[in-house]
Structure formats: C-alpha cells, structure tokens
Design an enzyme around this catalytic site. Structure first.
Site, PDB file in Angstrom:
ATOM      1  N   HIS A  64       1.105  -1.252   0.033  1.00  0.00           N
ATOM      2  CA  HIS A  64      -0.246   0.328   0.265  1.00  0.00           C
ATOM      3  C   HIS A  64       0.995   1.097  -0.095  1.00  0.00           C
ATOM      4  CE1 HIS A  64       0.939  -0.274   3.847  1.00  0.00           C
ATOM      5  NE2 HIS A  64      -0.239   0.735   4.323  1.00  0.00           N
ATOM      6  N   HIS A  66       1.176   3.827   1.863  1.00  0.00           N
ATOM      7  CA  HIS A  66       2.055   4.768   3.228  1.00  0.00           C
ATOM      8  C   HIS A  66       3.758   4.680   2.958  1.00  0.00           C
ATOM      9  CE1 HIS A  66      -2.294   4.435   5.441  1.00  0.00           C
ATOM     10  NE2 HIS A  66      -1.805   5.120   4.961  1.00  0.00           N
ATOM     11  N   ASP A  68       6.702   4.316   5.380  1.00  0.00           N
ATOM     12  CA  ASP A  68       7.203   3.183   5.444  1.00  0.00           C
ATOM     13  C   ASP A  68       6.980   1.464   4.879  1.00  0.00           C
ATOM     14  OD1 ASP A  68       4.456   3.061   6.748  1.00  0.00           O
ATOM     15  OD2 ASP A  68       5.109   1.789   8.532  1.00  0.00           O
ATOM     16  N   HIS A  69       5.881   1.687   3.940  1.00  0.00           N
ATOM     17  CA  HIS A  69       6.389   0.567   2.729  1.00  0.00           C
ATOM     18  C   HIS A  69       6.904   0.656   1.414  1.00  0.00           C
ATOM     19  CE1 HIS A  69       3.338  -1.805   6.248  1.00  0.00           C
ATOM     20  NE2 HIS A  69       3.546  -0.840   6.326  1.00  0.00           N
ATOM     21  N   HIS A 142      -7.934  -1.662   5.392  1.00  0.00           N
ATOM     22  CA  HIS A 142      -6.393  -0.097   6.214  1.00  0.00           C
ATOM     23  C   HIS A 142      -6.930   0.942   5.277  1.00  0.00           C
ATOM     24  CE1 HIS A 142      -3.333   0.907   8.280  1.00  0.00           C
ATOM     25  NE2 HIS A 142      -2.530   1.699   6.956  1.00  0.00           N
ATOM     26  N   ASP A 212      -0.607  -3.787   5.737  1.00  0.00           N
ATOM     27  CA  ASP A 212      -1.057  -3.270   7.059  1.00  0.00           C
ATOM     28  C   ASP A 212      -2.899  -3.543   6.935  1.00  0.00           C
ATOM     29  OD1 ASP A 212       0.797  -2.114   7.551  1.00  0.00           O
ATOM     30  OD2 ASP A 212       0.282  -0.138   7.567  1.00  0.00           O
ATOM     31  N   HIS A 271       5.968  -5.723  12.232  1.00  0.00           N
ATOM     32  CA  HIS A 271       5.336  -3.866  12.400  1.00  0.00           C
ATOM     33  C   HIS A 271       4.972  -4.186  13.913  1.00  0.00           C
ATOM     34  CE1 HIS A 271       2.589  -1.046  11.016  1.00  0.00           C
ATOM     35  NE2 HIS A 271       3.423  -1.459   9.422  1.00  0.00           N
TER      36      HIS A 271
END
Length: 319
Positions: A64, A66, A68-69, A142, A212, A271
């Site tokens: 996805h 975001h 941090d990914h 999410h 997530d 995570h």
C-alpha cells in the site's frame, strides 16, 4: 528449503534503534531470483547486510501507499542501476505508488539502465507467474487500499523406476534420460512409456504476507493450504482498545484468533509499534498470541531468516 524469508524491517510507522520500517525478502529453492515485499526507507541498507544482490531482484511488491512501506523504493532502484543492473524489473504496486515513482524519477533526473514494468495489482489477482512461482494479491482493510501477497513455490522431481527398467532389459544410458524427460522410448519392437517408468514428485510451499490490515479474517480464502502467515500485529489488544479504530491495524489477539480458526500451522508477527519494542512489550505480544493460537508463533526481528519446507516446517536463524 522451499522458501526463505529475510526480514529487512519490522517496525511500524517509523524506524527505531533496532528495527527498520517494513521490508521482507523472499527467496525460493528455484534459483537466485528473489522478491521484495514492501520497501520502507532504509531497506537498501538492510539488503547490504545480507547476501542478496539487487541484480537478482525479480519483483518488488508494495502492499500500500503509506511511506513506511514504500519510501525506500526510488533509492533502492537507483542503486540497482548504479550496480550495473540491466534486466527488467517488475514493480507490483497500487497505481499511486507507480505515479509517485514516475514523478520522482522525472524530478530527480533518475535514469535507470533497465526497464521497470508496472503491474497494477488492482487490475488482476495473479500479479506474477514464472515456472514454479505464483504470486497473488488479496485485498485487506486499512485507511488506504492495502493488500496481501500469497506466494506459492512448486518443484517437480522425476524419478525413474530403475529396477523396472532393468527388468525389461533397458540398460542405463541416454534412453533413461529420455524417459525421465517425459518422452516415450522405442525398445525391442515396442514402446516404453515414460508414464509407466517414471514417478513425478511435486513439492509445494505457500506463504501469505500481509500489508497493514484491521481484519485478518479477510485472508481466510488466501490462507487455504498455506503453511505460513506473516502479518502485522502493531499492538496488543489493550493498546489497540486505547488507540481506537482510527489507525486500522491488527492486534496480536485478533491475528492469533484468526490464524487458529484458519488452521495456519505457522505464524510470524511483525510491524510492531514502538511502544512494544522492549522486552516487556514483546513478551506481552507473545503471551497474547499464545493464549489464542496453538500453532508455531514467532516475533520477527530485523535480519531474522525463516526457512519453510514443503512439509510445513519452519526453522529460524536470528539476525
């Protein structure tokens, strides 16, 4: 070993002293090609601490949008180009990730000596297929569209019935190799059928790696027949109750209850919120997991490697 997973980041949101943000390398028994699931900032630094080569990277799979990914993606791909990579690379990702990467490439004068092929995971469930390897995506819940990847590896071994071949008078030699390849062989005025003198052993391993997700039960169909589930457990249930539904993450309890109901034999939690990244917090996550799940449970650390075989056995080497 059918599949090997190396954790390149196990923290949620932001890196900490001992944990980077999300990244997971998946290798298979089939060769040097490997797959990267998520690419948070700093992922390429973690890759440098492993034997992995960016020249062998077959595909990057982003769950996805975001940061941090995915914030580590442009740097990692740029380094691959500076490392003389020339073969094409698949980027399996939501369309906004591709658009962001294309904008970054244009605005930072990034010229790659290899082709990056975008696979829009919203358009198809089967996102990668090669001999012996299938990767499918499955939708999660999410704050933004998020997905899991189901990775399946299959090997085939053909074994000749040597005693039967000797019994009919065919000595070892080139004809044996022909039979082993699946072709029939003329012999002594007749035909020896490969199907009569060769057994095919098929070994399969499958794992699901989630992005997530606030509802692990969405993976029930994806987890049918898999030996391993890797999934976020950002919080304990108590912490999730205090945080509320806004972040849309899973607790160790939610995940454990689902894995038990789905009869998944191995479960790796990752995570983790920074609030749990101490001895007491990790012990609480494991205790909560074990209270609701009777399979083999693990809490991932950066640079841990997990090997999965076709019988569903998991062995871990700590990083």
């Amino acid at each position: 070993m059918m599949m090997k997973l190396t954790f390149l980041g196990t923290s949620s949101g932001t890196p900490t002293r001992h944990r980077n943000v999300s990244g997971l390398a998946v290798q298979t028994v089939l060769g040097a090609d490997w797959f990267l699931i998520d690419c948070g900032e700093g992922t390429q630094h973690r890759v440098l601490q492993t034997p992995l080569s960016l020249n062998d990277l077959a595909a990057v799979c982003i769950t996805h949008v975001h940061g941090d990914h995915c914030y580590g993606l442009p740097g990692l791909l740029a380094s691959a180009g500076m490392g003389k990579r020339t073969k094409p690379l698949k980027l399996i990702a939501p369309l906004p990730v591709w658009q962001w990467f294309e904008a970054t490439r244009a605005l930072t004068d990034l010229h790659l000596p290899y082709e990056v092929e975008h696979v829009d995971l919203e358009e198809q469930q089967l996102v990668y297929e090669a001999p012996g390897v299938r990767i499918e995506r499955h939708a999660l819940l999410h704050r933004v569209p998020s997905h899991a990847y189901r990775v399946q590896v299959e090997t085939r071994r053909v074994r000749l019935k040597a005693d039967a071949l000797r019994a009919v008078g065919l000595p070892p030699g080139p004809a044996w190799r022909v039979l082993q390849s699946g072709e029939d062989v003329p012999f002594d005025g007749g035909v020896l059928r490969s199907a009569d003198f060769a057994d095919t052993q098929v070994d399969t391993a499958a794992a699901v790696v989630g992005g997530d997700n606030a509802d692990p039960a969405l993976l029930r169909d994806a987890c049918k027949g898999v030996q391993l589930l890797v999934h976020e457990a950002t919080f304990t249930q108590d912490a999730l109750d205090k945080v509320g539904p806004g972040p849309m993450h899973s607790s160790a309890r939610l995940l454990a209850e689902f894995a038990q109901s789905a009869e998944v034999p191995n479960l790796i939690l990752t995570h983790f919120s920074a609030r749990h990244q101490n001895e007491e917090g990790m012990a609480a996550l494991m205790a909560e997991t074990q209270a609701h799940y009777r399979g083999h449970a693990f809490l991932a650390n950066d640079l841990d490697t997990y090997e999965l075989d076709s019988a569903g056995n998991v062995t871990v080497s700590r990083g």
